[in-house]
Design a protein around this motif. Structure first.
Motif, PDB file in Angstrom:
ATOM      1  N   ASP A 119      -3.413  13.602   3.121  1.00 43.65           N
ATOM      2  CA  ASP A 119      -4.097  12.673   3.998  1.00 43.65           C
ATOM      3  C   ASP A 119      -5.420  12.239   3.343  1.00 43.65           C
ATOM      4  O   ASP A 119      -6.355  13.217   2.788  1.00 43.65           O
ATOM      5  N   ASP A 178      -5.735  11.092  -2.111  1.00 42.94           N
ATOM      6  CA  ASP A 178      -5.513   9.664  -2.276  1.00 42.94           C
ATOM      7  C   ASP A 178      -4.030   9.355  -2.566  1.00 42.94           C
ATOM      8  O   ASP A 178      -3.841   9.460  -3.917  1.00 42.94           O
ATOM      9  N   TRP A 179      -3.112   9.301  -1.495  1.00 40.09           N
ATOM     10  CA  TRP A 179      -1.700   9.474  -1.795  1.00 40.09           C
ATOM     11  C   TRP A 179      -1.345  10.644  -2.598  1.00 40.09           C
ATOM     12  O   TRP A 179      -1.959  11.630  -2.426  1.00 40.09           O
ATOM     13  N   GLY A 210       0.229  10.694   3.741  1.00 41.52           N
ATOM     14  CA  GLY A 210      -0.342  10.069   4.836  1.00 41.52           C
ATOM     15  C   GLY A 210       0.143  10.736   6.148  1.00 41.52           C
ATOM     16  O   GLY A 210       0.866  10.356   7.155  1.00 41.52           O
ATOM     17  N   ASN A 218       5.069   7.746   6.351  1.00 38.19           N
ATOM     18  CA  ASN A 218       4.894   6.733   7.243  1.00 38.19           C
ATOM     19  C   ASN A 218       3.333   6.046   6.836  1.00 38.19           C
ATOM     20  O   ASN A 218       2.428   6.481   7.748  1.00 38.19           O
TER      21      ASN A 218
HETATM   22  C1  LIG Z   1       0.674   5.426  10.040  1.00 44.44           C
HETATM   23  S1  LIG Z   1      -0.514   6.876   9.735  1.00 44.44           S
HETATM   24  C2  LIG Z   1       1.022   8.154   9.955  1.00 44.44           C
HETATM   25  C3  LIG Z   1       0.506   9.364  10.242  1.00 44.44           C
HETATM   26  C4  LIG Z   1       1.696  10.457  10.637  1.00 44.44           C
HETATM   27  N1  LIG Z   1       2.446  10.811   9.241  1.00 44.44           N
HETATM   28  C5  LIG Z   1       2.671   9.859  11.735  1.00 44.44           C
HETATM   29  O1  LIG Z   1       3.815   9.401  11.181  1.00 44.44           O
HETATM   30  O2  LIG Z   1       2.399  10.045  12.628  1.00 44.44           O
HETATM   31  C6  LIG Z   1      -0.817   6.659   8.006  1.00 44.44           C
HETATM   32  C7  LIG Z   1      -1.640   7.925   7.678  1.00 44.44           C
HETATM   33  O3  LIG Z   1      -1.957   7.733   6.172  1.00 44.44           O
HETATM   34  C8  LIG Z   1      -3.306   8.074   5.989  1.00 44.44           C
HETATM   35  N2  LIG Z   1      -3.743   7.389   4.578  1.00 44.44           N
HETATM   36  C9  LIG Z   1      -4.204   5.954   4.645  1.00 44.44           C
HETATM   37  N3  LIG Z   1      -4.541   5.590   3.180  1.00 44.44           N
HETATM   38  C10 LIG Z   1      -4.433   6.872   2.727  1.00 44.44           C
HETATM   39  C11 LIG Z   1      -4.528   7.379   1.140  1.00 44.44           C
HETATM   40  N4  LIG Z   1      -4.908   6.493   0.401  1.00 44.44           N
HETATM   41  N5  LIG Z   1      -4.080   8.402   0.830  1.00 44.44           N
HETATM   42  C12 LIG Z   1      -3.447   9.175   1.847  1.00 44.44           C
HETATM   43  N6  LIG Z   1      -3.517   9.103   2.990  1.00 44.44           N
HETATM   44  C13 LIG Z   1      -3.875   8.013   3.671  1.00 44.44           C
HETATM   45  C14 LIG Z   1      -4.046   7.590   7.436  1.00 44.44           C
HETATM   46  O4  LIG Z   1      -5.257   8.511   7.362  1.00 44.44           O
HETATM   47  C15 LIG Z   1      -2.982   8.035   8.279  1.00 44.44           C
HETATM   48  O5  LIG Z   1      -3.206   9.552   8.710  1.00 44.44           O
END
Ligand SMILES: C[S@@+](CC[C@H](N)C(=O)[O-])C[C@H]1O[C@@H](n2cnc3c(N)ncnc32)[C@H](O)[C@@H]1O
Length: 298
Positions: free
Chosen positions: A145, A173-174, A122, A188
């Motif tokens: 992401d 996806d994760w 993410g 995060n």
């Molecule tokens: C809270 S943000 C954190 C972004 C960055 N790491 C930060 O700390 O500012 C969570 C991130 O997880 C991503 N995300 C949500 N669901 C996801 C998934 N199933 N797989 C991968 N990434 C995902 C979102 O697009 C977002 O960019």
């Protein structure tokens, strides 16, 4: 110019902006292509009609509660400048707790000059991964992401920060489909309960991407998705460090323990809130799950 800033600060304050005067100064400086200190020290400067219109246009966006970082298109994190867009969460100061936590552990193990493999789940702007890589000269990282637009922003940030040689970014996806192994996993994830959106400030609710904020009924769905993947991808003795939402520490420890990890420390942010949680893959568990991968503690 001083009058324009005074008027802007009044409008911003009336719209509920807490930092109205500071924001008015920063936005005027941005519109004029000057430094905020110039705006502070040269209030007598006359604005042309075009300049006044440019300043007012930015004030109108802030009155609509668009965050200053989104208007400027960048945000400082760990003393590094990150480009931010509508596809990325604006990096938050409390997320630096996760960076400190990771670096403290790595330095305590004397591994700061090793070619550590780091995964950031993410990644958003890439701020967590790139901040950590900026402090570890030989480490390499992969940021994942679900948003292709976020991945493009993170890749651009790696280029801007001269870290592209050690940081890759990929849509996913994760950790689905990844094989690893990794010495350290950072995340995060979204952690706000689905029903809590209305209580968020407009800057967050209306401008951060929903996929970056919300994670099911209790805000724990992303941790539950990540925990089993982390257990599969860490080297024995490897660690995962995740950011926590307020009050989530016990529940998240339970989620990682159920996936076979052991809690190995929590750090609080500057407000005293438990913000960064570390879990470790027990060496025996890791040897069972990652046969053949030599691991050392991180
Ligand atoms: C809270 S943000 C954190 C972004 C960055 N790491 C930060 O700390 O500012 C969570 C991130 O997880 C991503 N995300 C949500 N669901 C996801 C998934 N199933 N797989 C991968 N990434 C995902 C979102 O697009 C977002 O960019």
């Amino acid at each position: 110019m001083g009058h324009a800033v005074d008027r802007g600060a009044r409008h911003l304050a009336a719209a509920g902006v807490q930092t109205a005067r500071l924001d008015a100064r920063v936005l005027a400086a941005h519109a004029l292509g000057r430094d905020p200190s110039f705006v502070l020290t040269h209030p007598e400067t006359c604005l042309s009609a075009d300049q006044a219109a440019a300043v007012d246009a930015l004030y109108a966006r802030r009155v609509a509660r668009e965050p200053v970082s989104r208007i400027l298109g960048e945000r400082e994190f760990w003393s590094l400048s990150f480009r931010v867009t509508g596809a990325t969460l604006t990096p938050r100061p409390e997320t630096e707790t996760v960076v400190e936590h990771a670096l403290t552990r790595i330095r305590a193990c004397g591994r700061e000059n090793e070619a550590l493999r780091i995964l950031d789940l993410g990644t958003g702007t890439g701020c967590l991964l790139l901040a950590v890589l900026s402090e570890l000269p030989r480490a390499q990282g992969l940021g994942i992401d679900i948003s292709a637009d976020a991945v493009a922003v993170a890749s651009g940030n790696a280029n801007r920060l001269d870290l592209a040689g050690r940081a890759r970014f990929r849509v996913g996806d994760w950790a689905s489909g990844l094989s690893g192994p990794f010495d350290l996993i950072l995340s995060n994830p979204p952690y706000i309960a689905a029903g809590d959106g209305a209580a968020l400030p407009p800057e967050v609710r209306d401008f951060d991407p929903p996929a970056a904020l919300f994670a099911g009924r209790e805000g724990l769905d992303a941790y539950a998705a990540i925990a089993p993947q982390v257990a599969r991808l860490l080297v024995p003795g490897g660690a995962v460090i995740v950011e926590l939402g307020q009050g989530q520490e016990a529940a998240v420890i339970g989620i990682f323990q159920a996936a076979g990890l052991v809690h190995d420390g929590t750090r609080t942010d500057l407000a005293g809130i438990a913000r960064s949680l570390c879990c470790r893959l027990d060496v025996r568990t890791g040897l069972q799950k990652n046969v053949g991968n030599e691991g050392e503690p991180v």
